[in-house]
Write an enzyme that holds these catalytic residues in place. Structure first.
Site, PDB file in Angstrom:
ATOM      1  CD  GLU A   7      -3.944  -1.322   1.720  1.00  0.00           C
ATOM      2  OE1 GLU A   7      -4.224  -0.487   1.294  1.00  0.00           O
ATOM      3  OE2 GLU A   7      -4.077  -2.182   2.667  1.00  0.00           O
ATOM      4  CE  LYS A  68     -10.463   4.654   3.007  1.00  0.00           C
ATOM      5  NZ  LYS A  68     -11.016   4.860   4.088  1.00  0.00           N
ATOM      6  CB  VAL A  88      -8.531  -4.342   2.001  1.00  0.00           C
ATOM      7  CG1 VAL A  88      -8.873  -5.932   1.972  1.00  0.00           C
ATOM      8  CG2 VAL A  88      -7.328  -4.107   3.056  1.00  0.00           C
ATOM      9  CG  ASP A 143     -18.289   3.412   8.966  1.00  0.00           C
ATOM     10  OD1 ASP A 143     -17.864   2.674   8.008  1.00  0.00           O
ATOM     11  OD2 ASP A 143     -17.469   4.552   8.990  1.00  0.00           O
ATOM     12  CB  SER A 145     -14.562  -1.577   6.196  1.00  0.00           C
ATOM     13  OG  SER A 145     -13.763  -1.473   5.212  1.00  0.00           O
ATOM     14  CB  ALA A 146     -16.313  -1.517   0.929  1.00  0.00           C
ATOM     15  CG  ASP A 147     -11.471  -3.319   3.573  1.00  0.00           C
ATOM     16  OD1 ASP A 147     -11.686  -2.698   2.550  1.00  0.00           O
ATOM     17  OD2 ASP A 147     -10.435  -3.013   4.491  1.00  0.00           O
ATOM     18  CE  LYS A 164      -3.547   0.730  13.145  1.00  0.00           C
ATOM     19  NZ  LYS A 164      -3.602   0.679  11.970  1.00  0.00           N
TER      20      LYS A 164
HETATM   21  N1  PSU Z   1      -6.637  -0.475   8.751  1.00  0.00           N
HETATM   22  C1  PSU Z   1      -5.222  -0.318   8.898  1.00  0.00           C
HETATM   23  N2  PSU Z   1      -4.508   0.350   7.860  1.00  0.00           N
HETATM   24  C2  PSU Z   1      -5.014   0.780   6.785  1.00  0.00           C
HETATM   25  C3  PSU Z   1      -6.195   0.699   6.673  1.00  0.00           C
HETATM   26  C4  PSU Z   1      -7.192  -0.036   7.566  1.00  0.00           C
HETATM   27  O1  PSU Z   1      -4.684  -0.751  10.003  1.00  0.00           O
HETATM   28  O2  PSU Z   1      -4.142   1.397   6.005  1.00  0.00           O
HETATM   29  C5  PSU Z   1      -6.729   0.910   5.341  1.00  0.00           C
HETATM   30  C6  PSU Z   1      -7.043  -0.205   4.317  1.00  0.00           C
HETATM   31  O3  PSU Z   1      -6.821   0.209   2.839  1.00  0.00           O
HETATM   32  C7  PSU Z   1      -8.394  -0.645   4.424  1.00  0.00           C
HETATM   33  C8  PSU Z   1      -9.130   0.693   4.517  1.00  0.00           C
HETATM   34  O4  PSU Z   1      -8.975  -1.251   3.468  1.00  0.00           O
HETATM   35  O5  PSU Z   1      -8.255   1.555   5.522  1.00  0.00           O
HETATM   36  C9  PSU Z   1     -10.605   0.741   5.087  1.00  0.00           C
HETATM   37  O6  PSU Z   1     -11.066   1.896   4.952  1.00  0.00           O
HETATM   38  P1  PSU Z   1     -12.566   2.081   5.393  1.00  0.00           P
HETATM   39  O7  PSU Z   1     -12.778   1.533   6.705  1.00  0.00           O
HETATM   40  O8  PSU Z   1     -13.120   3.272   5.045  1.00  0.00           O
HETATM   41  O9  PSU Z   1     -13.364   0.996   4.759  1.00  0.00           O
HETATM   42 MN    MN Z   2     -16.763   3.199   6.397  1.00  0.00          MN
END
Ligand code: PSU
Ligand code: MN
Length: 310
Positions: A7, A68, A88, A143, A145-147, A164
């Protein structure tokens, strides 16, 4: 050819320059050394890409004009010709479109902590015996994540060091269970918490070889079950941060985000940057070490998946 997706959000928004460009090159090298051709994923000038030139890696590492991009941003980035680093979620989606089955990253996004009490022990005012609203002041919005929905629908195996503890890890694992995403511990019985090797939360199964991991990925495909597999390898022991140190930094970063009203797509980069500032070099070294470890394991799993042995 055996391919491994990598990524780019971690390059553009997760690691400082110049460590990020050195790391991006090293990840590609490690993949090759372990039997897979690296395909770093990003959006360059509105074009979805799996595989970048060295100049493009440099652009992602240096430029402040790299956004991002999560799933909802992709059509906008394409229509407007943006440069973007993929999370991700978007890396999985682009990897799948290029026929890539395995992807190595650092940490995944998940369910963010919400609705925590400022002081969980003191919800009741001891004088009045009533709930004291001054103790219930945590307006962080819902919230996720879209992951996570990407893992539920896109058939790519993601090798990570867990997530984390800025996130609600039990809720994240519940979400993955509901949506049918197997969580595999690679040489470990617990879901790793990124800087820490353990979280106290069990994985669904432990494997100890690339072949065992590949067999689960292949079985899922053969069963026709949609979505990916999450393969979790803990940070190498010598780079682990003591849980107390990592958690103190995480709690402080969360409190600052709350006080400053940071939320939405900005919250993850904000927390990651603050944790590095608060914990210094050692968290950066842990981050790099676990990424390298995951790239090596990801390449080995991709190679096992490509071999006829399955
Ligand atoms: N968590 C980490 N390191 C990262 C990310 C998450 O410890 O770099 C990044 C990854 O690219 C993950 C994204 O897909 O943050 C998630 O962001 P969001 O919570 O906005 O979906
Ligand atoms: Mn989010």
């Amino acid at each position: 050819m055996t391919l491994l997706a990598l990524e780019s959000t971690v390059i553009s928004h997760g690691l400082p320059y110049p460590q990020n460009i050195a790391a991006a090159r090293r990840f590609e090298q490690i993949a090759r050394e372990h039997g897979a051709e690296p395909r770093t994923v990003a959006v360059i000038g509105g074009e979805l890409r799996a595989g970048l030139s060295d100049d493009e890696l440099e652009l992602l590492a240096r430029s402040h004009d790299v956004r991002k991009l999560s799933r909802r941003d992709l059509p906008i980035a394409v229509a407007q010709g943006w440069h973007g680093a993929t999370t991700v979620a978007t890396t999985m989606w682009i990897a799948a479109r290029h026929g890539i089955r395995v992807f190595a990253t650092g940490g995944i996004g998940g369910v963010h902590r919400t609705g925590r009490m400022k002081d969980e022990g003191s919800m009741m005012n001891p004088d009045s015996g009533l709930r004291d609203s001054s103790f219930i002041l945590h307006p962080s919005p819902f919230d996720i994540s879209a992951d996570l929905p990407e893992l539920a629908q896109t058939p790519v195996a993601v090798v990570c060091a867990g997530a984390k503890a800025i996130l609600d890890l039990p809720a994240t694992l519940e979400w993955l269970e509901t949506w049918g995403v197997p969580v595999v511990g690679y040489g470990v019985d617990e879901f790793p918490a990124f800087y820490s090797r353990s979280s106290g939360l069990p994985v669904d199964v432990r494997v100890d070889t690339p072949q065992e991991a590949a067999a689960i990925v292949e079985a899922k495909r053969k069963l026709g079950l949609p979505g990916g597999v999450l393969i979790c390898a803990p940070v190498p022991e010598e780079f682990e941060l003591p849980a107390a140190e990592a958690n103190a930094a995480i709690e402080q970063a969360l409190a600052e985000a709350d006080a400053q009203g940071v939320h939405g797509k900005a919250i993850t980069p904000f927390l990651l940057a603050r944790i590095v500032e608060l914990t210094g070099e050692r968290s950066l070294r842990a981050n790099l070490a676990l990424l390298e470890n995951n790239v090596r394991i990801g390449a080995q799993i991709a190679a096992a998946l490509a071999s006829a042995a399955l």
